[in-house]
Scaffold this active site. Structure first.
Site, PDB file in Angstrom:
ATOM      1  N   LYS A  36       0.834  -1.197   0.000  1.00 20.75           N
ATOM      2  CA  LYS A  36       0.000   0.000   0.000  1.00 20.75           C
ATOM      3  C   LYS A  36       0.873   1.253   0.000  1.00 20.75           C
ATOM      4  CE  LYS A  36      -0.319   0.117   5.054  1.00 20.75           C
ATOM      5  NZ  LYS A  36      -1.205   0.165   6.228  1.00 20.75           N
ATOM      6  N   HIS A 165      -5.581  -7.066  13.519  1.00 19.65           N
ATOM      7  CA  HIS A 165      -4.325  -6.317  13.449  1.00 19.65           C
ATOM      8  C   HIS A 165      -3.797  -6.089  14.860  1.00 19.65           C
ATOM      9  CE1 HIS A 165      -1.475  -3.801  11.183  1.00 19.65           C
ATOM     10  NE2 HIS A 165      -1.395  -3.102  12.308  1.00 19.65           N
ATOM     11  N   ARG A 219       1.343 -11.024   7.256  1.00 24.61           N
ATOM     12  CA  ARG A 219       1.317  -9.801   6.447  1.00 24.61           C
ATOM     13  C   ARG A 219       2.604  -9.022   6.737  1.00 24.61           C
ATOM     14  NH1 ARG A 219      -3.511  -9.575   9.278  1.00 24.61           N
ATOM     15  NH2 ARG A 219      -2.815  -7.661  10.306  1.00 24.61           N
ATOM     16  N   TYR A 263      17.354  30.602   4.548  1.00 25.94           N
ATOM     17  CA  TYR A 263      16.244  31.416   5.023  1.00 25.94           C
ATOM     18  C   TYR A 263      16.340  31.679   6.529  1.00 25.94           C
ATOM     19  CZ  TYR A 263      13.705  30.762   0.622  1.00 25.94           C
ATOM     20  OH  TYR A 263      13.320  30.773  -0.696  1.00 25.94           O
ATOM     21  N   CYS A 310      15.370  24.256   2.341  1.00 25.43           N
ATOM     22  CA  CYS A 310      14.468  24.968   1.434  1.00 25.43           C
ATOM     23  C   CYS A 310      13.553  23.971   0.720  1.00 25.43           C
ATOM     24  CB  CYS A 310      15.263  25.758   0.409  1.00 25.43           C
ATOM     25  SG  CYS A 310      16.570  26.791   1.108  1.00 25.43           S
ATOM     26  N   MET A 311      12.625  24.484  -0.067  1.00 24.99           N
ATOM     27  CA  MET A 311      11.723  23.610  -0.793  1.00 24.99           C
ATOM     28  C   MET A 311      12.465  22.724  -1.782  1.00 24.99           C
ATOM     29  SD  MET A 311       8.413  24.543  -3.178  1.00 24.99           S
ATOM     30  CE  MET A 311       7.539  25.386  -1.848  1.00 24.99           C
ATOM     31  N   ASP A 312      13.462  23.292  -2.463  1.00 28.26           N
ATOM     32  CA  ASP A 312      14.116  22.586  -3.563  1.00 28.26           C
ATOM     33  C   ASP A 312      15.620  22.392  -3.374  1.00 28.26           C
ATOM     34  OD1 ASP A 312      11.591  22.913  -5.081  1.00 28.26           O
ATOM     35  OD2 ASP A 312      12.216  25.013  -5.112  1.00 28.26           O
TER      36      ASP A 312
END
Length: 371
Positions: A36, A165, A219, A263, A310-312
């Site tokens: 999953k 479970h 599982r 930043y 940072c984001m990137d």
């Protein structure tokens, strides 16, 4: 195009982890691979196809019907169990794609029966029993009786499995065995009504630690990908990590003493510092909360991450790496030289679990599959 940032999926490691688990199991015990959530970030179709071809799995587990349909469209033919709740509006899709949903109410059985009858099929289902997780499933004898009555009344639905479970199988043997006792009582009642389902309860933790609770099938989830559900026990468990996260140095500069980096300028150099920029950030799933807490391997050396992620992009201090150059490999998860960084290590530093670290790697990070 292939970015200079990518995740390497070491497919044979999946088989090593399965074989490690099977050494704890009886030869006849069936094996369900949980794939999953995009195979825990590793790629659901690629992992599903590879594991089906291996012949080591008897069934796949997914969370939602959409994941099962995706596997069917990729040509996967093994039985697929939907571990979560199936929306009534999706029942016809489940039946049409020969998926096996979890059920725990009479109405779910009746809806599937109508859809299967309309399609000229027999829908297979597994009954979910709640023995202590308190998430989904039958919780008492009265509800179970009503559910079994629904099966008796519906000709186009067949109960092929029953499961529960374990909530604390990696850390609490007493509660795990208490759940097993409750489960056994439910299963005995189901069998007394004439049903003969495949019985399963063991997740990764129970598969590794409680072979007496393997029942008819286990599982295997997080351990399939090389992490023990108890992070402190991954080291020495024999499990092999499946994913490595790689990027490459995109820029280098020497920052003088007393200068801020990234930043907010929250990190300030205490000496002249050789700083490498890496083209990866929280937009790729490398968590911002790891700012100032994580290391990266460059030249076989642990290099501290500095400045706000940072984001990137993000920056690391490579002052301790002689001769570092633009284009050099940087390992964020995996091995380089004699050093390694694991998903469990990053999870500890981010105050989370390895599951989230692996699943966080975004889809803009290409997966490269090694066989």
């Amino acid at each position: 195009m292939l970015r200079s940032t990518y995740a390497v999926i070491h497919l044979p490691a999946l088989l090593k982890n399965i074989r490690l688990a099977k050494r704890r199991l009886k030869p006849e015990t069936k094996f369900l691979a949980v794939i999953k959530a995009n195979a825990y970030g590793h790629g659901i179709t690629e992992v599903g196809q590879y594991l089906e071809q291996s012949g080591l799995c008897d069934m796949f587990g997914v969370a939602i019907p959409e994941e099962g349909v995706r596997l069917r469209l990729a040509g996967v033919t093994l039985p697929i169990l939907i571990l979560g709740v199936t929306d009534p509006d999706h029942a016809s899709i489940v039946v049409g794609n020969d998926l096996t949903p979890a059920v725990f109410t009479p109405e779910q059985v009746r809806i599937l029966d109508r859809c299967a009858k309309a399609a000229g099929k027999i829908a297979t289902v597994h009954v979910k029993l709640d023995t202590g997780m308190r998430r989904i499933g039958v919780t008492d004898d009265e509800s179970l009786d009503a559910l079994l009555d629904a099966f008796d009344a519906c000709e186009n639905v067949k109960m092929t499995g029953v499961f529960t479970h374990f909530a604390k199988s990696e850390s609490d043997p007493d509660f795990t065995h208490l759940q097993a006792e409750r489960f056994d009582a439910f299963v005995a009642k189901i069998r007394a009504r004439g049903f003969a389902p495949t019985v399963h309860a063991a997740n990764s933790g129970a598969t590794l630690d409680f072979p007496e609770l393997q029942y008819d099938m286990v599982r295997f989830g997080i351990a399939l990908y090389g992490c023990h559900p108890d992070a402190k026990r991954t080291e020495g468990s024999g499990l092999t990590p499946v994913m490595s996260l790689i990027t490459h140095v995109s820029n280098l500069k020497t920052v003088p003493e007393g200068e801020g980096v990234s930043y907010g300028l929250r990190f300030v150099t205490s000496r002249p510092t050789r700083v490498a920029t890496l083209p990866i950030g929280y937009g790729d799933g490398y968590k911002r909360c790891l700012t100032g807490k994580a290391d990266v391997l460059i030249g076989g050396v642990r290099c501290p991450q500095i400045g706000t992620i940072c984001m990137d992009q993000m920056m690391v201090d490579v002052s301790a790496v002689p001769g570092v150059a633009i284009g050099d490999e940087a390992v964020l998860i995996g091995r380089q030289g004699y050093e390694k960084i694991t998903a469990d290590e990053l999870a500890d530093r981010a105050d989370t679990i390895s599951y989230e670290i692996l699943l966080s790697i975004s889809d803009r990070v290409p997966r490269v599959y090694e066989e």
